[in-house]
Motif scaffolding. Structure first.
Motif, PDB file in Angstrom:
ATOM      1  N   ALA A  39       0.823  -1.210   0.000  1.00 36.00           N
ATOM      2  CA  ALA A  39       0.000   0.000   0.000  1.00 36.00           C
ATOM      3  C   ALA A  39       0.854   1.256   0.000  1.00 36.00           C
ATOM      4  O   ALA A  39       0.467   2.289  -0.566  1.00 36.00           O
ATOM      5  CB  ALA A  39      -0.937  -0.009   1.210  1.00 36.00           C
TER       6      ALA A  39
ATOM      7  N   SER B 135      -1.073  -3.445  -4.314  1.00 36.23           N
ATOM      8  CA  SER B 135      -1.915  -4.336  -3.524  1.00 36.23           C
ATOM      9  C   SER B 135      -1.506  -5.776  -3.805  1.00 36.23           C
ATOM     10  O   SER B 135      -0.806  -6.065  -4.770  1.00 36.23           O
ATOM     11  CB  SER B 135      -3.397  -4.151  -3.874  1.00 36.23           C
TER      12      SER B 135
ATOM     13  N   THR C 211       3.438   1.831  -1.646  1.00 34.25           N
ATOM     14  CA  THR C 211       3.848   2.146  -3.024  1.00 34.25           C
ATOM     15  C   THR C 211       2.654   2.242  -3.979  1.00 34.25           C
ATOM     16  O   THR C 211       2.830   2.262  -5.200  1.00 34.25           O
ATOM     17  CB  THR C 211       4.817   1.062  -3.551  1.00 34.25           C
ATOM     18  N   GLY C 212       1.434   2.269  -3.405  1.00 29.92           N
ATOM     19  CA  GLY C 212       0.236   2.360  -4.236  1.00 29.92           C
ATOM     20  C   GLY C 212      -0.176   1.048  -4.851  1.00 29.92           C
ATOM     21  O   GLY C 212      -0.958   1.010  -5.801  1.00 29.92           O
TER      22      GLY C 212
ATOM     23  N   LYS D 153       3.398   0.372  -7.367  1.00 30.66           N
ATOM     24  CA  LYS D 153       3.357   1.318  -8.480  1.00 30.66           C
ATOM     25  C   LYS D 153       4.484   2.349  -8.408  1.00 30.66           C
ATOM     26  O   LYS D 153       5.087   2.668  -9.419  1.00 30.66           O
ATOM     27  CB  LYS D 153       1.998   2.033  -8.513  1.00 30.66           C
ATOM     28  N   ASP D 154       4.754   2.862  -7.206  1.00 30.09           N
ATOM     29  CA  ASP D 154       5.734   3.931  -7.041  1.00 30.09           C
ATOM     30  C   ASP D 154       7.052   3.357  -6.537  1.00 30.09           C
ATOM     31  O   ASP D 154       7.227   3.072  -5.352  1.00 30.09           O
ATOM     32  CB  ASP D 154       5.185   4.967  -6.054  1.00 30.09           C
TER      33      ASP D 154
END
Length: 453
Positions: free
Chosen positions: A413, A418, A415-416, A431-432
């Motif tokens: 979470a 799941s 890093t965006g 993601k990040d």
């Protein structure tokens, strides 16, 4: 609300409107006005593409004027064939026809609303787009040749279950129980092109339905036919009941090319194909593509396949060597990680970033670390080809304290991302990539708190 009274009043208003010749609103929200009583929608498009005619009905909705004439050369969409396009001339005013539909007993010409509506009196010149009709006819006639070829190659059990014919291409659906092999598709394509090359005259006759079927004409299984039917015959190749427009000789189709064969439902296959100009354009594009490939490979046309085969074998060999080298590097890195194992409570744990590891390598590393620790938790994160991945492994004796699935959700979470998994093994994507370090810090803190309880 008095619904019965409302309906009575509406019926009365519609009756008055009809009697006064005013527009009325039909169920499909089109306003219709009768311009001229008498016969209408006589189709002349088999013989000619230009007709002078008078207006019988005029309708309108928010976008179109819908015109019905006493006679017309425009084919209204039916039998799987799209409607004609063209133009209508009223003196010096030109109205482009963007579609033609067959609605019950009316052939309706759709004209985009612009400027003044068409005049109701006088005569109109109706002109079908000749090139568009010609291309559509080529594709429609090709479907007849296609069905004959399919039945010859695959068997008499095969029947048409639908079709869609446009100026650009044709689509033919038919009953068959399995995918057609490439070899059989080539046979079908060859048979159709042989029928085109034989320059067979295409004849049409109107016959009694029972006489036509008894004479061998193919009819659609679920189609309803009248007493009189139109029979389209292509020599000894094909004989079908059809109301569509066709070429007068199969040579006019020029060439037939299958684009694809696929399944659309249980027991129903579909072939999409092109003819004429579209088929020739496809051949030209493929030739240009092949020329580009031969140029890139620095090989003659007949050498392309072998050259590509050699390149693929070399590529696969390099891929295997790289995978082996990467595996060796991963094994070395796992050994190094053992020196970073820490203790919290009575258990061991490790939280580490191992960039370059694939998801598969992360899972393998976690398994090895769990085995080496005997009792512990491993949290690994990596960036590989721009993708963020995490894997959490927990030895089974510790799953009552640390749940891998819950832990990885919190880590990802940050890093965006799941993810999830079992209590002892879970994985996630992020993601990040810039936040992977802070995500692992969160994971390490959670592990220490959970193991220290």
């Amino acid at each position: 609300v008095d619904l019965e009274g409302f309906e009575r009043e509406m019926a009365g208003q519609k009756t008055k409107a009809r009697q006064s010749g005013k527009f009325i609103m039909s169920d499909d929200l089109v306003k219709w006005e009768t311009v001229h009583e008498g016969p209408h929608s006589a189709f002349k498009g088999y013989e000619t593409l230009q007709v002078e005619s008078s207006l019988a009905f005029i309708g309108e909705d928010q976008e179109y004027w819908q015109l019905v004439f006493a006679e017309t050369p425009f084919y209204g969409e039916s039998g799987g064939q799209v409607g004609d396009e063209g133009k209508i001339l009223a003196g010096s005013v030109e109205y482009p026809v963007v579609d033609t539909q067959k609605m019950n007993d009316r052939i309706v010409h759709f004209v985009k609303k612009a400027g003044q509506p068409p005049q109701k009196s006088g005569h109109f010149q109706l002109r079908v787009d000749e090139k568009r009709r010609r291309n559509t006819a080529c594709n429609h006639s090709a479907t007849h040749l296609l069905q004959a070829a399919l039945r010859k190659v695959l068997g008499e059990h095969l029947h048409q279950s639908g079709s869609y014919v446009t100026p650009e291409r044709l689509r033919f659906d038919f009953t068959h129980f399995e995918k057609i092999s490439d070899a059989d598709l080539q046979k079908v394509e060859q048979l159709v092109n042989e029928g085109i090359g034989q320059a067979v005259p295409v004849c049409t006759l109107v016959k009694d339905y029972h006489d036509a079927v008894a004479g061998g004409a193919t009819a659609l299984f679920d189609e309803k036919y009248g007493d009189q039917v139109r029979v389209v015959t292509m020599g000894s190749i094909s004989q079908e009941l059809c109301g569509g427009t066709h070429v007068t000789n199969t040579a006019q189709i020029r060439v037939f090319r299958i684009l694809s064969e696929s399944s659309v439902a249980t027991g129903i296959r579909r072939i999409e194909a092109v003819t004429g100009e579209a088929a020739l354009a496809l051949y030209n594009q493929e030739r240009a593509d092949l020329n580009e490939v031969t140029s890139l490979l620095k090989a003659d046309t007949h050498q392309v396949v072998q050259k590509l085969t050699n390149l693929m074998e070399e590529h696969n060999k390099l891929q295997r060597e790289m995978a082996k080298a990467s595996q060796g590097q991963a094994s070395d890195r796992i050994k190094e990680l053992m020196a970073e194992v820490r203790t919290a409570g009575n258990a061991k744990y490790i939280v580490a970033r191992v960039d370059g590891f694939t998801m598969e390598q992360l899972r393998e590393a976690v398994d090895k670390l769990r085995d080496a620790m005997n009792s512990g938790v491993a949290v690994l994160g990596a960036v590989h080809e721009g993708k963020v991945s995490f894997v959490v492994g927990v030895t089974k004796d510790l799953t009552s304290k640390v749940q891998a699935g819950s832990l990885i959700k919190a880590v990802a979470a940050e890093t965006g991302g799941s993810g999830g998994g079992r209590p002892d093994l879970a994985q996630a994507g992020g993601k990040d990539a810039s936040k992977i370090d802070s995500a692992l810090q969160i994971g390490g803190k959670m592990v220490c708190e959970l193991l220290g309880k």
